[in-house]
Scaffold this motif. Structure first.
Motif, short mmCIF file in Angstrom:
data_model
loop_
_atom_site.label_atom_id
_atom_site.label_comp_id
_atom_site.label_asym_id
_atom_site.label_seq_id
_atom_site.Cartn_x
_atom_site.Cartn_y
_atom_site.Cartn_z
N TYR A 298 -14.25 16.58 3.30
CA TYR A 298 -15.03 17.59 4.17
C TYR A 298 -14.39 17.84 5.35
N SER B 113 -16.35 26.05 6.59
CA SER B 113 -15.71 25.02 5.47
C SER B 113 -14.97 26.11 4.41
N ASN C 4 -21.40 24.41 5.34
CA ASN C 4 -21.99 24.15 6.61
C ASN C 4 -22.39 25.21 7.26
#
Length: 746
Positions: free
Chosen positions: A569, A579, A685
């Motif tokens: 991540y 992201s 995100n």
């Protein structure tokens, strides 16, 4: 006595008084718009920087004001020059007298202008206009001379230059009474365009005339002629859509630059040419100079450029150049058929870029108006709903652009209306109607993947209208099959990519079970649906299956999706904070609560924006231009569609319960598919879903209004259909006028 007589006369002539009131309202609205437009667009310049990169400002005052100051310009490159923008110095005072500006090549003056010295301000750029624009011929040398006739010796004006920082070695500023010296780089900008005084009103006058004639004709058709709804709709849609096509700046509609490239390429392929390859589109030299790979500009200069180029003819049809474009994705040829035919006709006639775009818009508008008018005519119930939805500014502005959406909206309206005709219309619903539905399903389903549920509306047609159960099954299977086959032919690859990194074997096994249950349910319904005990058993069984299915879905999803380690991540975060990973099916399956939170956040934060987009309160490209109609007009449009959806107090329900909830679920399915499609490219995100726009729900808006209007809570006490019909046209016109002012203000 006098009051009663006046009241009787007013009642007797109320129709004429209504027309007179409408005419007066139009004069006031159009006059006020013209007045504001004139002040927004008058004397607006466009600049090209020549030199303003200096750090140390110095001033040169002329020793002889009559001889003045001279400066050389970079060699011409074909640009049109309306004047110069020079930085002046006045020693902190207001100077009085007159000035003369000349543009010279050799000793020949090619342009010039005069004015009052009071325009010069200390340390500020000042626009100095020529009486007529001049074209700087390529390779030719030019210079300017600025001379003065001051009222007193104290009235002095100088020009600012930057010492020792030459942005162009050809650019010098010097005293005309002395020999030119190097090192003085004038602070200068070119005025490359200028709207002048009367440009706005000359352009607005024909638009105002069209708008007034359309609304007065509509009033006459509604209240005097008592014309059919489809006739009134066609007049309003064509007239108001024409105005939207005229007031939307070129390539400034929603994603219009993408649709322009798609339609242009299709027009080329129609004549044996080539479309875009690697985002390079072969074009005429005239078109390549104006084509963009981003949304077009707005403002007075954008309007002036398009109007200046509108009369251009005699353009060579040869595709001699290429332009960088943004090619459309997942758009079907039928969605560009009208626009490409308009563009092709313009190219055959040798018209320039701007009239070609406008002709493409007009053809797009005609296609939408015809499809929507046919829907109004075919609908046995809810004609006013199709009428009002089709005249929303959202539909009219899209139809008056090169967008691919109007064809989809029109096809959906017509398909829905024909299905309602099959259910509630008088007479038989023959093979011809079914073939039309199959053709519409074939065209509609692949146009945007989210509209596939609309094809299910054919299930509302009763078997007796189709010649019995067997024939009904065959016809409905054919319609559904046509839609599903065309949908899969276009979306098969995209559908497969959605399920990458997903345990499809486990999901497939569950899907097989669902299919078996669905087939068993359909067979039992066909055999026993007229037995009361069966209906109760079905509802109980459906409840149990839903509960078990929900539990199974959570278990399957949590074991079939994507899980990221903290390191993965962290490595996925880009410089912009987003992201690289998105809410793919695989990620959403394993993080269902995060996906639900994302959707709830989106609805809570963005619902007003989606409502504005649905109604048409966000003219142009919302993300780029960020302009919006007033909330007064937005609320008026919302109240209009809600009022139109209401039944009369004594009017029976338009839909039976099964159909009502069926069309409600269809509209909801389209909305959910829209959310699901947009989630699929939203970073994990993000706090809201990317890419949702209210206009995507326009094709199913009549379905939602039909569903809403059959609640007993909503009912009109009197029949106001004529007034609501006229209000649709008036609000559409008001939206067009306000959009014009917003576009003009830039």
């Amino acid at each position: 006595m006098l009051c009663r007589r006046a009241a009787r006369q007013a009642k007797k002539h109320r129709r004429a008084l209504g027309g007179l009131a409408l005419a007066l309202l139009l004069v006031l609205a159009l006059g006020w718009t013209g007045y504001n437009l004139h002040h927004i667009m008058k004397n607006v310049p466009e600049y090209q920087i020549v030199h303003d990169g200096y750090t140390e400002k110095q001033t040169l005052y002329p020793k002889d004001p009559a001889a003045g100051l001279e400066g050389t310009l970079p060699k011409g490159s074909g640009q049109t020059l309306y004047g110069l923008r020079l930085m002046s110095a006045t020693g902190g005072r207001v100077s009085h007298g007159s000035y003369t500006l000349e543009l010279l090549t050799g000793e020949t003056a090619v342009a010039g202008g005069t004015g009052d010295m009071t325009v010069f301000l200390d340390g500020a750029f000042v626009d100095l206009l020529f009486d007529a624009p001049a074209v700087l011929q390529p390779g030719e040398s030019y210079r300017f001379r600025l001379s003065f006739a001051p009222d007193t010796p104290e009235d002095m004006v100088g020009l600012v230059y930057g010492e020792g920082e030459l942005s162009n070695p050809e650019l010098w500023l010097y005293d005309a009474a002395e020999t030119p010296q190097g090192g003085r780089t004038a602070a200068m900008q070119y005025i490359t365009n200028y709207t002048g005084q009367g440009f706005a009103l000359r352009w607005f006058a024909p638009i105002a005339l069209v708008l007034a004639l359309v609304l007065l004709l509509g009033w006459w058709l509604i209240f005097v002629k008592k014309a059919k709804p489809e006739t009134v709709f066609l007049v309003f849609a064509l007239g108001l859509g024409f105005v939207f096509a005229a007031v939307t700046p070129p390539l400034a509609g929603p994603d219009e630059y993408v649709h322009a490239a798609g339609a242009y390429g299709m027009a080329s392929r129609m004549t044996g040419g080539a479309g875009a390859e690697d985002d390079l589109l072969p074009m005429r030299a005239e078109d390549a100079a104006h084509m963009l790979d981003h949304s077009g500009p707005i403002g007075p200069i954008a309007y002036k450029n398009s109007i200046d180029g509108f009369a251009k003819t005699g353009v060579s049809p040869k595709l001699s150049q290429t332009a960088q474009v943004r090619s459309p994705i997942s758009v079907q040829p039928v969605q560009y058929l009208a626009q490409s035919l308009g563009m092709l006709l313009a190219r055959k006639l040798g018209l320039g870029f701007y009239p070609m775009l406008f002709l493409g818009r007009v053809f797009n508008l005609v296609l939408f108006a015809l499809l929507a008018a046919l829907a109004v005519r075919a609908a046995p119930v809810g004609k006013s709903l199709f009428f009002a939805a089709g005249l929303l500014p959202a539909c009219l502005s899209l139809a008056g652009s090169l967008s691919a959406d109007p064809a989809v909206i029109g096809l959906s309206f017509l398909f829905t209306a024909l299905c309602l005709k099959g259910r509630y219309g008088d007479g038989a619903f023959g093979a011809g109607h079914c073939l039309v539905l199959a053709a519409l399903a074939l065209l509609l389903a692949p146009s945007k993947a989210i509209y596939l549920p609309v094809v299910l509306l054919c299930l509302m047609i009763p078997a007796k209208k189709l010649g019995g159960k067997t024939q009904a099954i065959l016809w409905k299977a054919g319609i559904l099959g046509a839609g599903l086959a065309s949908w899969l032919s276009v979306n098969r690859a995209a559908l497969a990519s959605v399920f990458l990194a997903v345990d499809v074997d486990r999901i497939g096994l569950a899907f097989v079970g669902v299919v078996i249950l669905a087939i068993a349910f359909a067979l039992s319904w066909y055999l026993w649906n007229d037995r009361p005990f069966y209906r109760k058993a079905v509802f109980a069984g459906i409840g149990a299956v839903v509960l078990l299915g929900a539990a199974a879905a959570v278990w399957i999803g949590s074991n079939s999706g994507i899980h990221l380690t903290p390191e993965e991540y962290a490595a996925s975060i880009q410089p912009n904070g987003e992201s690289l990973y998105v809410f793919s099916v695989g990620y959403a399956l394993s993080h269902p609560m995060q996906a639900v939170k994302l959707v709830l956040n989106t609805v809570g934060r963005e619902l007003p924006v989606y409502l504005q987009g649905l109604l048409g309160s966000l003219p142009g490209e919302p993300i780029v231009h960020g302009i919006q109609l007033s909330w007064t007009l937005t609320i008026g449009l919302l109240l209009l569609v809600l009022a139109v959806s209401m039944r009369g107090a004594n009017e029976p329900r338009r839909l039976t319960n099964g159909v009502r909830w069926g069309i409600g679920l269809t509209a909801a399915a389209v909305a959910l598919l829209m959310i699901a499609a947009c989630i699929n490219w939203t970073p994990i995100n993000s706090q809201v879903v990317f890419g949702i726009q209210g206009r995507y729900l326009l094709p199913v808006l009549p379905l939602f209004l039909l569903w809403l209007g059959d609640f007993d809570t909503f009912a009109r006490k009197k029949d106001r259909s004529g007034a609501l019909t006229l209000c649709s046209g008036l609000l559409g016109a008001a939206a067009a006028l306000e959009a014009l002012l917003l576009f003009a203000a830039g």
